[in-house]
Design a protein around this motif. Structure first.
Motif, PDB file in Angstrom:
ATOM      1  N   ARG A   1       0.828  -1.205   0.000  1.00 44.06           N
ATOM      2  CA  ARG A   1       0.000   0.000   0.000  1.00 44.06           C
ATOM      3  C   ARG A   1       0.862   1.255   0.000  1.00 44.06           C
ATOM      4  NH1 ARG A   1      -4.363  -0.543   4.797  1.00 44.06           N
ATOM      5  NH2 ARG A   1      -3.926   1.688   4.723  1.00 44.06           N
ATOM      6  N   GLY A   2       2.086   1.124   0.442  1.00 43.78           N
ATOM      7  CA  GLY A   2       2.974   2.269   0.631  1.00 43.78           C
ATOM      8  C   GLY A   2       3.524   2.229   2.042  1.00 43.78           C
ATOM      9  N   ARG A   3       4.626   2.888   2.269  1.00 46.19           N
ATOM     10  CA  ARG A   3       5.277   2.860   3.569  1.00 46.19           C
ATOM     11  C   ARG A   3       5.173   4.228   4.228  1.00 46.19           C
ATOM     12  NH1 ARG A   3      10.712  -0.686   1.974  1.00 46.19           N
ATOM     13  NH2 ARG A   3       9.546  -2.368   0.899  1.00 46.19           N
ATOM     14  N   LEU A   4       4.370   4.284   5.288  1.00 50.55           N
ATOM     15  CA  LEU A   4       4.123   5.551   5.958  1.00 50.55           C
ATOM     16  C   LEU A   4       5.396   6.100   6.582  1.00 50.55           C
ATOM     17  CD1 LEU A   4       1.760   7.443   6.452  1.00 50.55           C
ATOM     18  CD2 LEU A   4       1.317   6.257   8.607  1.00 50.55           C
ATOM     19  N   ASP A   5       6.282   5.220   7.070  1.00 52.81           N
ATOM     20  CA  ASP A   5       7.516   5.702   7.684  1.00 52.81           C
ATOM     21  C   ASP A   5       8.398   6.426   6.674  1.00 52.81           C
ATOM     22  OD1 ASP A   5       8.053   3.361   6.304  1.00 52.81           O
ATOM     23  OD2 ASP A   5       9.548   2.649   7.739  1.00 52.81           O
ATOM     24  N   GLU A   6       8.407   5.953   5.432  1.00 56.91           N
ATOM     25  CA  GLU A   6       9.198   6.612   4.392  1.00 56.91           C
ATOM     26  C   GLU A   6       8.607   7.979   4.049  1.00 56.91           C
ATOM     27  OE1 GLU A   6       9.496   7.147  -0.193  1.00 56.91           O
ATOM     28  OE2 GLU A   6       8.096   5.688   0.643  1.00 56.91           O
ATOM     29  N   VAL A   7       7.272   8.054   3.945  1.00 53.87           N
ATOM     30  CA  VAL A   7       6.604   9.331   3.680  1.00 53.87           C
ATOM     31  C   VAL A   7       6.866  10.306   4.824  1.00 53.87           C
ATOM     32  CG1 VAL A   7       4.364  10.445   3.337  1.00 53.87           C
ATOM     33  CG2 VAL A   7       4.822   8.237   2.272  1.00 53.87           C
ATOM     34  N   PHE A   8       6.764   9.816   6.054  1.00 55.36           N
ATOM     35  CA  PHE A   8       6.979  10.652   7.238  1.00 55.36           C
ATOM     36  C   PHE A   8       8.402  11.231   7.237  1.00 55.36           C
ATOM     37  CE2 PHE A   8       8.366  11.124  11.659  1.00 55.36           C
ATOM     38  CZ  PHE A   8       7.342  11.887  12.199  1.00 55.36           C
ATOM     39  N   ARG A   9       9.401  10.373   7.000  1.00 52.45           N
ATOM     40  CA  ARG A   9      10.787  10.853   6.999  1.00 52.45           C
ATOM     41  C   ARG A   9      10.999  11.904   5.917  1.00 52.45           C
ATOM     42  NH1 ARG A   9      11.945   5.365   7.700  1.00 52.45           N
ATOM     43  NH2 ARG A   9      12.434   5.179   5.465  1.00 52.45           N
ATOM     44  N   THR A  10      10.441  11.652   4.747  1.00 52.36           N
ATOM     45  CA  THR A  10      10.613  12.589   3.631  1.00 52.36           C
ATOM     46  C   THR A  10       9.962  13.935   3.940  1.00 52.36           C
ATOM     47  OG1 THR A  10      10.639  10.747   2.067  1.00 52.36           O
ATOM     48  CG2 THR A  10      10.216  12.923   1.170  1.00 52.36           C
ATOM     49  N   LEU A  11       8.732  13.903   4.449  1.00 58.95           N
ATOM     50  CA  LEU A  11       8.002  15.135   4.751  1.00 58.95           C
ATOM     51  C   LEU A  11       8.686  15.943   5.845  1.00 58.95           C
ATOM     52  CD1 LEU A  11       4.339  13.795   4.722  1.00 58.95           C
ATOM     53  CD2 LEU A  11       5.300  15.439   3.109  1.00 58.95           C
ATOM     54  N   THR A  12       9.109  15.261   6.899  1.00 55.23           N
ATOM     55  CA  THR A  12       9.639  15.992   8.067  1.00 55.23           C
ATOM     56  C   THR A  12      11.092  16.425   7.882  1.00 55.23           C
ATOM     57  OG1 THR A  12      10.158  13.877   9.159  1.00 55.23           O
ATOM     58  CG2 THR A  12       8.037  14.904   9.667  1.00 55.23           C
ATOM     59  N   ARG A  13      11.727  15.939   6.823  1.00 55.54           N
ATOM     60  CA  ARG A  13      13.087  16.400   6.497  1.00 55.54           C
ATOM     61  C   ARG A  13      13.062  17.466   5.428  1.00 55.54           C
ATOM     62  NH1 ARG A  13      15.951  10.434   6.087  1.00 55.54           N
ATOM     63  NH2 ARG A  13      16.113  10.033   8.319  1.00 55.54           N
ATOM     64  N   GLY A  14      11.854  17.816   4.963  1.00 57.41           N
ATOM     65  CA  GLY A  14      11.729  18.867   3.954  1.00 57.41           C
ATOM     66  C   GLY A  14      12.096  18.437   2.560  1.00 57.41           C
ATOM     67  N   GLU A  15      12.067  17.095   2.304  1.00 60.63           N
ATOM     68  CA  GLU A  15      12.409  16.591   0.989  1.00 60.63           C
ATOM     69  C   GLU A  15      11.155  16.499   0.122  1.00 60.63           C
ATOM     70  OE1 GLU A  15      14.199  12.850   1.761  1.00 60.63           O
ATOM     71  OE2 GLU A  15      15.716  13.673   3.114  1.00 60.63           O
ATOM     72  N   ALA A  16      11.334  16.495  -1.184  1.00 58.71           N
ATOM     73  CA  ALA A  16      10.203  16.396  -2.107  1.00 58.71           C
ATOM     74  C   ALA A  16       9.804  14.935  -2.280  1.00 58.71           C
ATOM     75  CB  ALA A  16      10.568  17.005  -3.458  1.00 58.71           C
ATOM     76  N   LEU A  17       8.487  14.704  -2.399  1.00 62.03           N
ATOM     77  CA  LEU A  17       7.986  13.355  -2.655  1.00 62.03           C
ATOM     78  C   LEU A  17       7.795  13.159  -4.160  1.00 62.03           C
ATOM     79  CD1 LEU A  17       5.440  12.925   0.219  1.00 62.03           C
ATOM     80  CD2 LEU A  17       7.362  11.444  -0.209  1.00 62.03           C
TER      81      LEU A  17
END
Length: 307
Positions: free
Chosen positions: A291-307
């Motif tokens: 379905r997708g990995r929420l931990d990866e999305v969380f790390r990306t968002l909170t580090r200011g990286e683009a998805l």
């Protein structure tokens, strides 16, 4: 509903919460997410009237938390982080004390305590002092005091932090049961909490809102959304898999003869992968679609990286 408009809190030169705006509707269980130091607890304290904002507003069911503080607080059940209680009190004594603070007396007080005890299943420890309780029962006692007055809004700050897996499961079941007729906000940094009990998630970092959506919507922003993982007893042809239409790439996993095929955004690649398995005659013993990995999305968002 609950509504925050440009809510801001500064401490000297540090901005803990920066122009935060969102609303929560009845029937929603909102996961309020962010790394440590993101401003979650500061937001909770402003939302409950324990800390005055530097600017902006927050309202609870139409009551402004600054100008109509008592009216707003009457609608709220609040479980602070760590669920502080009076350790030398018995559970019964503590709940009766909280009921009296809330203005209940006599039969009304007894009925309120009994109802809260039944809801969170505290009956077996009523005579114990709070300091002798397990973490799970302490958290239940904290939940009981939060719901004594049958509030329309529950605000829970890190409700399962520090609990073992069994205790987490018990507390989450309690929260799900309470959420049927209340607005619930759960402040947490535990991502599994979101998929376990929340219908929506707001993510903040550095005091700013960086994402707002359902758990499924957030998971769909992961590069692993619709990815297919294969496990076999023999080597797999990653080049053939990478050449399939809709495939963004292939990652080799640490497990032997295991790899993950990544989908291009918006693509469903399972049919192509499954067809190739049949054509090649691979002896695949595990085949999973993510379905997708929420931990990866969380790390990306909170580090200011683009998805």
């Amino acid at each position: 509903m609950i509504e925050l408009k440009s809510l801001t809190k500064r401490f000297a030169q540090h901005t803990a919460v920066d122009a935060l705006s969102f609303s929560v509707q009845p029937g929603e269980v909102l996961g309020f997410l962010g790394p440590n130091g993101a401003g979650k607890s500061t937001t909770m304290k402003m939302l409950t009237g324990f800390l005055a904002p530097t600017s902006g507003t927050a309202s609870i069911l139409g009551h402004d938390i600054q100008t109509q503080t008592l009216q707003a607080q009457r609608q709220i059940g609040y479980l602070p982080e760590g669920a502080p209680c009076y350790g030398d009190m018995t559970v019964r004594g503590f709940l009766e004390f909280i009921a009296e603070v809330r203005g209940f007396r006599g039969t009304d007080k007894r009925q309120r305590v009994e109802a809260a005890v039944a809801q969170v299943e505290l009956g077996q420890v009523l005579g114990q002092s709070i300091e002798t309780l397990s973490k799970g029962f302490k958290r239940r006692a904290g939940l009981a005091q939060a719901i004594l007055h049958d509030p329309k809004v529950l605000i829970l700050d890190e409700p399962t932090d520090g609990l073992d897996p069994n205790q987490k499961h018990q507390v989450r079941q309690l929260i799900q049961g309470l959420a049927h007729d209340k607005i619930v906000i759960i402040s947490t940094h535990i991502l599994e909490e979101v998929t376990a009990v929340c219908t929506r998630a707001v993510v903040i970092a550095g005091g700013r809102l960086v994402a707002d959506g359902t758990p499924l919507e957030l998971e769909s922003r992961s590069k692993y959304h619709q990815a297919v993982t294969l496990v076999s007893d023999a080597p797999l042809d990653d080049i053939a898999l990478a050449a399939l239409p809709g495939v963004a790439g292939v990652e080799l996993n640490e497990r032997e003869h295991s790899l993950t095929v990544l989908a291009q955004p918006g693509q469903v690649i399972f049919p192509q992968v499954n067809a190739l398995i049949g054509q090649q005659g691979w002896a695949v013993k595990e085949l999973d679609v993510e379905r997708g990995r929420l931990d990866e999305v969380f790390r990306t968002l909170t580090r200011g990286e683009a998805l």
